[in-house]
Design an enzyme around this catalytic site. Structure first.
Site, mmCIF file in Angstrom:
data_model
loop_
_atom_site.group_PDB
_atom_site.id
_atom_site.type_symbol
_atom_site.label_atom_id
_atom_site.label_comp_id
_atom_site.label_asym_id
_atom_site.label_seq_id
_atom_site.Cartn_x
_atom_site.Cartn_y
_atom_site.Cartn_z
ATOM 1 N N PRO A 1 22.525 -6.326 -0.724
ATOM 2 C CA PRO A 1 21.847 -7.486 -1.342
ATOM 3 C C PRO A 1 22.774 -8.491 -2.024
ATOM 4 O O PRO A 1 22.303 -9.468 -2.582
ATOM 5 C CB PRO A 1 20.912 -6.817 -2.363
ATOM 6 C CG PRO A 1 21.600 -5.538 -2.736
ATOM 7 C CD PRO A 1 22.328 -5.069 -1.501
ATOM 8 N N LYS B 1 32.883 5.175 4.168
ATOM 9 C CA LYS B 1 32.016 6.264 3.692
ATOM 10 C C LYS B 1 32.491 7.582 4.307
ATOM 11 O O LYS B 1 32.672 7.660 5.527
ATOM 12 C CB LYS B 1 30.557 6.012 4.110
ATOM 13 C CG LYS B 1 30.076 4.572 3.927
ATOM 14 C CD LYS B 1 29.924 4.168 2.485
ATOM 15 C CE LYS B 1 29.659 2.675 2.347
ATOM 16 N NZ LYS B 1 29.650 2.155 0.997
ATOM 17 N N ASP C 1 25.086 -10.412 6.981
ATOM 18 C CA ASP C 1 24.171 -9.261 6.921
ATOM 19 C C ASP C 1 22.797 -9.714 7.398
ATOM 20 O O ASP C 1 22.371 -10.840 7.066
ATOM 21 C CB ASP C 1 24.069 -8.749 5.465
ATOM 22 C CG ASP C 1 23.597 -7.299 5.387
ATOM 23 O OD1 ASP C 1 22.559 -6.968 5.991
ATOM 24 O OD2 ASP C 1 24.262 -6.510 4.716
#
Ligand code: SAM
Length: 342
Positions: free
Chosen positions: A210, A296, A228
């Protein structure tokens, strides 16, 4: 040596030190481990090791252990040690007096504060000027530092060092307009990198929504292309310096001959995929001058990934950290070797 890391990640710090550096871990607790001291001068031996560690936050060099049942017993031993090791040293400016320990031990914070206040009172009586210059903050830079570093491992046992190595990770202040907690990671990445976006610079933020990272750069005056499909929110929504592009990060490229000053990338994706198809081509093509890229490691072995990344570390100026605000992820920061033509 005693090294600290994010609580819950001490087993990974221990694996990093044993599997990648051949060191011996003697003890650990929440957010800390102890290493066997090597033979010889530890500071010199550990000098090449310390800057390369990913999971470490603060390393205490050659700490001395003290035990005591009461606040006074601990404070007196620490002040005795401090005064003894101060001989011949001139303190003319603020110096770090850093007291800490695992938050997981309920009530330990109060114990630490009590011992610290007693220590400062004792120091004031002997060396008021030095006591006045004590600062509870670590310097906002990576590298060796001198001061007093007191790490409690429980209520009656502490490790005290006069020298430490600051790896960089630290708790950052939140911003009410930041649309995500992720904002804190990029703010922290600036500290480990030693620079941050500034007015007039350009940033490409891949996997931006966001918008925490985009907002962080835009509030410093940088122009941001936020890539995005998801919506931007909070302070990133309709920000005049943020252009939202609903495109695929893996196919996005800067306009010909116009590299970005910064590449940001925070995709929840396989780390190898992000490294091979974003970080490597962006660096090879000179599409950015510096970068903050999050990988990640929830679905891969983090130490195996670290081993692979380390092989690439030397030639790209890449640094790998597990930040205070990181979860199961590494934050990679660095500067591109040399901007080149596409
Ligand atoms: N750094 C962001 C912040 O500070 O708010 C959080 C990023 S969030 C962890 C990951 C984002 O990556 C998601 O918004 C998701 O839509 C986006 N994403 C995943 N795959 C993508 C792709 N191929 N192209 C563009 N965005 C992608």
């Amino acid at each position: 040596m005693l090294l600290t890391c994010q609580a819950g990640f001490e087993a990974l710090l221990a694996r990093e030190l044993t599997e990648l550096h051949g060191r011996t871990v003697t003890e650990n607790g929440p957010g800390w481990i102890r290493l066997a001291e090597p033979a010889g001068a530890p500071t010199a031996i550990d000098a090449p090791l310390l800057p390369s560690l990913a999971f470490a936050h603060l390393s205490l060099v050659s700490p001395v252990e003290f035990r005591g049942e009461s606040v006074n017993a601990l404070a007196s031993q620490i002040s005795g040690h401090f005064l003894e090791t101060l001989r011949g040293e001139r303190i003319e400016a603020a110096w770090p007096s850093v007291w800490f320990g695992p938050h997981e031990l309920v009530g330990l914070g109060r114990r630490i504060s009590a011992v610290e206040s007693t220590f400062i009172e004792q120091l004031k009586k002997r060396l008021a000027r030095v006591a006045k210059l004590a600062s509870p903050d670590l310097p906002r830079r990576v590298g060796p530092v001198r001061g007093l570093f007191v790490h409690f491992v429980d209520f009656g046992r502490v490790f005290v060092a006069r020298a430490a190595y600051v790896h960089g990770p630290r708790r950052m202040a939140d911003d009410p307009l930041a649309p995500s907690r992720s904002y804190l990671k990029v703010e922290e990445a600036y500290v480990v990198l030693g620079r941050e976006p500034t007015t007039g610079e350009s940033v490409c933020d891949l996997g931006a929504a966001p918008g925490g990272w985009s907002y962080s750069a835009a509030k410093r005056g940088a122009r941001v292309v936020a890539v995005d499909n998801g919506p931007l929110k909070g302070g990133a929504l309709d920000h005049p310096l943020i252009e939202h592009r609903r495109e695929d990060a893996f196919h996005f490229a800067p306009p010909a001959g116009q590299p970005f000053d910064w590449l940001f990338c925070d995709l929840v994706e396989d780390p190898h995929h992000v490294r091979q198809n974003i970080l490597q081509p962006w660096l090879a093509r000179g599409w950015c001058r510096q970068f903050v890229v999050n990988l990640k490691f929830g679905r891969v072995d983090p130490i195996g990934l670290l081993r692979e990344l380390r092989a690439a570390q030397a030639d790209t100026g890449l640094r790998i950290h597990h930040l205070y605000h990181d979860r199961e992820e590494f934050t990679l920061v660095g500067q591109a070797p040399a901007p080149g033509p596409r």
